[in-house]
Motif scaffolding. Structure first.
Motif, PDB file in Angstrom:
ATOM      1  N   ARG A   1      32.818  -9.191  -3.133  1.00  0.00           N
ATOM      2  CA  ARG A   1      31.931  -8.141  -2.623  1.00  0.00           C
ATOM      3  C   ARG A   1      30.983  -7.627  -3.703  1.00  0.00           C
ATOM      4  O   ARG A   1      29.829  -7.310  -3.431  1.00  0.00           O
ATOM      5  N   VAL A   2      31.482  -7.545  -4.949  1.00  0.00           N
ATOM      6  CA  VAL A   2      30.605  -7.142  -6.053  1.00  0.00           C
ATOM      7  C   VAL A   2      29.494  -8.184  -6.249  1.00  0.00           C
ATOM      8  O   VAL A   2      28.320  -7.840  -6.391  1.00  0.00           O
ATOM      9  N   ARG A   3      29.860  -9.465  -6.218  1.00  0.00           N
ATOM     10  CA  ARG A   3      28.829 -10.522  -6.335  1.00  0.00           C
ATOM     11  C   ARG A   3      27.780 -10.365  -5.244  1.00  0.00           C
ATOM     12  O   ARG A   3      26.581 -10.482  -5.490  1.00  0.00           O
ATOM     13  N   ALA A   4      28.252 -10.106  -4.011  1.00  0.00           N
ATOM     14  CA  ALA A   4      27.320  -9.982  -2.885  1.00  0.00           C
ATOM     15  C   ALA A   4      26.388  -8.779  -3.082  1.00  0.00           C
ATOM     16  O   ALA A   4      25.186  -8.876  -2.852  1.00  0.00           O
ATOM     17  N   LEU A   5      26.943  -7.649  -3.548  1.00  0.00           N
ATOM     18  CA  LEU A   5      26.101  -6.462  -3.765  1.00  0.00           C
ATOM     19  C   LEU A   5      25.050  -6.742  -4.834  1.00  0.00           C
ATOM     20  O   LEU A   5      23.895  -6.368  -4.688  1.00  0.00           O
ATOM     21  N   LEU A   6      25.472  -7.415  -5.909  1.00  0.00           N
ATOM     22  CA  LEU A   6      24.549  -7.676  -7.011  1.00  0.00           C
ATOM     23  C   LEU A   6      23.454  -8.643  -6.597  1.00  0.00           C
ATOM     24  O   LEU A   6      22.295  -8.472  -6.941  1.00  0.00           O
ATOM     25  N   ARG A   7      23.824  -9.682  -5.833  1.00  0.00           N
ATOM     26  CA  ARG A   7      22.769 -10.632  -5.484  1.00  0.00           C
ATOM     27  C   ARG A   7      21.824 -10.027  -4.456  1.00  0.00           C
ATOM     28  O   ARG A   7      20.623 -10.232  -4.530  1.00  0.00           O
ATOM     29  N   ARG A   8      22.347  -9.216  -3.542  1.00  0.00           N
ATOM     30  CA  ARG A   8      21.457  -8.582  -2.565  1.00  0.00           C
ATOM     31  C   ARG A   8      20.513  -7.601  -3.238  1.00  0.00           C
ATOM     32  O   ARG A   8      19.332  -7.550  -2.925  1.00  0.00           O
ATOM     33  N   SER A   9      21.051  -6.822  -4.188  1.00  0.00           N
ATOM     34  CA  SER A   9      20.186  -5.811  -4.792  1.00  0.00           C
ATOM     35  C   SER A   9      19.113  -6.461  -5.658  1.00  0.00           C
ATOM     36  O   SER A   9      18.096  -5.853  -5.951  1.00  0.00           O
ATOM     37  N   SER A  10      19.332  -7.726  -6.073  1.00  0.00           N
ATOM     38  CA  SER A  10      18.273  -8.387  -6.836  1.00  0.00           C
ATOM     39  C   SER A  10      17.513  -9.385  -5.965  1.00  0.00           C
ATOM     40  O   SER A  10      16.728 -10.185  -6.468  1.00  0.00           O
ATOM     41  N   GLY A  11      17.754  -9.361  -4.664  1.00  0.00           N
ATOM     42  CA  GLY A  11      16.932 -10.162  -3.753  1.00  0.00           C
ATOM     43  C   GLY A  11      17.356 -11.612  -3.611  1.00  0.00           C
ATOM     44  O   GLY A  11      16.556 -12.451  -3.194  1.00  0.00           O
ATOM     45  N   HIS A  12      18.604 -11.940  -3.965  1.00  0.00           N
ATOM     46  CA  HIS A  12      19.086 -13.309  -3.800  1.00  0.00           C
ATOM     47  C   HIS A  12      20.058 -13.385  -2.632  1.00  0.00           C
ATOM     48  O   HIS A  12      20.872 -12.493  -2.440  1.00  0.00           O
TER      49      HIS A  12
END
Ligand code: CA
Length: 223
Positions: A111-122
């Motif tokens: 979930r942390v990976r998902a939050l980080l990639r979404r917040s950077s547009g990936h």
């Protein structure tokens, strides 16, 4: 990427710190709502893991205050298992996702990976820039399919630049996002790490933008 963990249970806090550090993140930690609120208010985190049941100030109130003050970092809340109302209250207060206790550490990591990639547009776990490929799930880096061995500091630096590809990132921003608060910060070390990275990946991938910082790759639109 730098994370904040706000969790009052010492064992759980320790487990989270250890799993997330091992996964390559710089991690700061707080054990009550006041300290957690202060850190999230004053330090630039890439994501926060926030327990809702906290001493001194509860998680919902911490989160509401951050959002009122326009703090926009992604927040993952930890809720009690059967309290659906906590999840609703947390999301309404500005949480981006939740995990119910007890949880498997793998779920937190995903979930942390998902939050980080979404917040950077990936949208995907794999980020590619030219021949360079970063798998955020396995923390592996390849160039043209060949694995590249990086130290944890080199990995953090590259992962941050790749998440923000096409944008000029200043040395100050790198220092703030690559090291936890206890680290002896010296922005000169960033130059040293960039120099080492350039020897391991095609050296022209990281561009030095005079007086501003570093830029990796073209913007995603141009790529
Ligand atoms: Ca708690």
């Amino acid at each position: 990427m730098r994370l904040l963990i706000v969790e009052d249970d010492p064992d759980l806090n320790r487990q989270l710190v250890s799993a997330l550090s091992e996964a390559g993140y710089a991690v700061d930690t707080a054990f009550d709502g006041e300290e957690g609120h202060f850190l999230g208010d004053t330090e630039p985190y890439d994501a926060v893991i926030l327990d809702l049941g906290l001493p001194q100030r509860d998680g919902i109130s911490v989160l509401e205050k951050w959002r009122r003050d326009n703090r926009k970092m992604p927040v993952l809340i930890l809720t009690a298992r059967d309290r659906w109302s906590d999840k609703v209250a947390g999301i309404d207060a500005g949480a981006d996702d939740y995990v119910a206790k007890p949880f498997h550490m793998e779920e937190i990591l995903a979930r942390v990976r998902a939050l980080l990639r979404r917040s950077s547009g990936h949208a995907k776990n794999e980020i590619e820039v030219g021949p360079l490929r970063l798998d955020t799930k396995t923390s592996r880096v390849t160039v043209g399919g060949a694995p590249v061995k990086l130290t944890s500091h080199e990995y953090r630096l590259l992962a941050y630049l790749m998440h923000h590809q096409g944008r000029v990132v200043s040395r100050t921003e790198l220092v703030e996002h690559l090291y936890d608060q206890d680290f002896d910060r010296d922005s000169n070390t960033i130059e040293v790490f960039v120099g080492r990275l350039r020897k391991k990946i095609p050296s022209d991938l990281i561009e030095t933008v005079r007086g501003l910082g570093y830029c990796l790759g073209n913007s995603p639109d141009e790529a």
